[in-house]
Design a protein around this motif. Structure first.
Motif, short mmCIF file in Angstrom:
data_model
loop_
_atom_site.label_atom_id
_atom_site.label_comp_id
_atom_site.label_asym_id
_atom_site.label_seq_id
_atom_site.Cartn_x
_atom_site.Cartn_y
_atom_site.Cartn_z
N ALA A 124 0.85 -1.19 0.00
CA ALA A 124 0.00 0.00 0.00
C ALA A 124 0.88 1.24 0.00
N TYR A 125 0.41 2.29 -0.66
CA TYR A 125 1.19 3.51 -0.80
C TYR A 125 1.58 4.09 0.56
N SER A 126 0.66 4.06 1.51
CA SER A 126 0.97 4.63 2.83
C SER A 126 2.09 3.85 3.51
N ARG A 127 2.11 2.52 3.31
CA ARG A 127 3.17 1.70 3.91
C ARG A 127 4.52 2.02 3.26
N ILE A 128 4.52 2.19 1.94
CA ILE A 128 5.77 2.52 1.23
C ILE A 128 6.27 3.88 1.70
N GLU A 129 5.36 4.83 1.84
CA GLU A 129 5.75 6.17 2.30
C GLU A 129 6.30 6.11 3.73
N GLN A 130 5.69 5.31 4.58
CA GLN A 130 6.15 5.18 5.96
C GLN A 130 7.56 4.60 6.00
N VAL A 131 7.82 3.56 5.24
CA VAL A 131 9.15 2.95 5.21
C VAL A 131 10.17 3.95 4.65
N ALA A 132 9.79 4.68 3.61
CA ALA A 132 10.70 5.67 3.03
C ALA A 132 11.07 6.74 4.05
N ARG A 133 10.10 7.19 4.82
CA ARG A 133 10.38 8.24 5.82
C ARG A 133 11.18 7.71 7.01
N GLU A 134 10.74 6.58 7.56
CA GLU A 134 11.34 6.10 8.81
C GLU A 134 12.65 5.35 8.62
N GLU A 135 12.71 4.47 7.65
CA GLU A 135 13.90 3.62 7.51
C GLU A 135 14.93 4.21 6.55
N LEU A 136 14.47 4.90 5.51
CA LEU A 136 15.39 5.43 4.51
C LEU A 136 15.63 6.92 4.68
N ASP A 137 14.94 7.52 5.64
CA ASP A 137 15.08 8.94 5.93
C ASP A 137 14.83 9.80 4.69
N MET A 138 13.81 9.43 3.94
CA MET A 138 13.46 10.18 2.73
C MET A 138 12.32 11.13 3.03
N ARG A 139 12.17 12.16 2.18
CA ARG A 139 11.07 13.11 2.30
C ARG A 139 10.74 13.64 0.92
N ALA A 140 9.57 14.23 0.80
CA ALA A 140 9.17 14.83 -0.48
C ALA A 140 9.96 16.12 -0.66
#
Length: 91
Positions: A62-78
């Motif tokens: 799910a998109y929200s799960r991918i976004e959560q992993v990107a923010r928390e584990e990969l330290d990514m942001r828009a």
């Protein structure tokens, strides 16, 4: 009389062989029915497992799960509007 007695013994033997064949076939049929029941239960368990895995895969992708992993584990942001660069198309 000896011929009639031989015929009677032969017929009796054939009847007994036929009866044993029926017993064997019935037993084999029961065993195969039991195997079929087991196979159907196993099929139902596998279908349940497949449905569960499909739901789990949907939740993980799910998109929200991918976004959560990107923010928390990969330290990514828009990117902010100032960080965005528009590239003109080469048409």
């Amino acid at each position: 009389m000896s011929g009639n007695r031989l015929l009677l013994v032969c017929l009796w033997g054939l009847v007994m062989m036929s009866a044993l064949g029926v017993v064997h076939t019935t037993q084999q049929s029961r065993a195969l029915t039991a195997q079929l029941g087991q196979a159907q239960r196993h099929r139902d368990e596998l279908r349940y497992e497949q449905e569960r895995l499909l739901l789990e895969r949907g939740a993980w992708s799910a998109y929200s799960r991918i976004e959560q992993v990107a923010r928390e584990e990969l330290d990514m942001r828009a990117p902010t509007p100032a960080e965005r660069v528009l590239v003109p198309s080469g048409r």
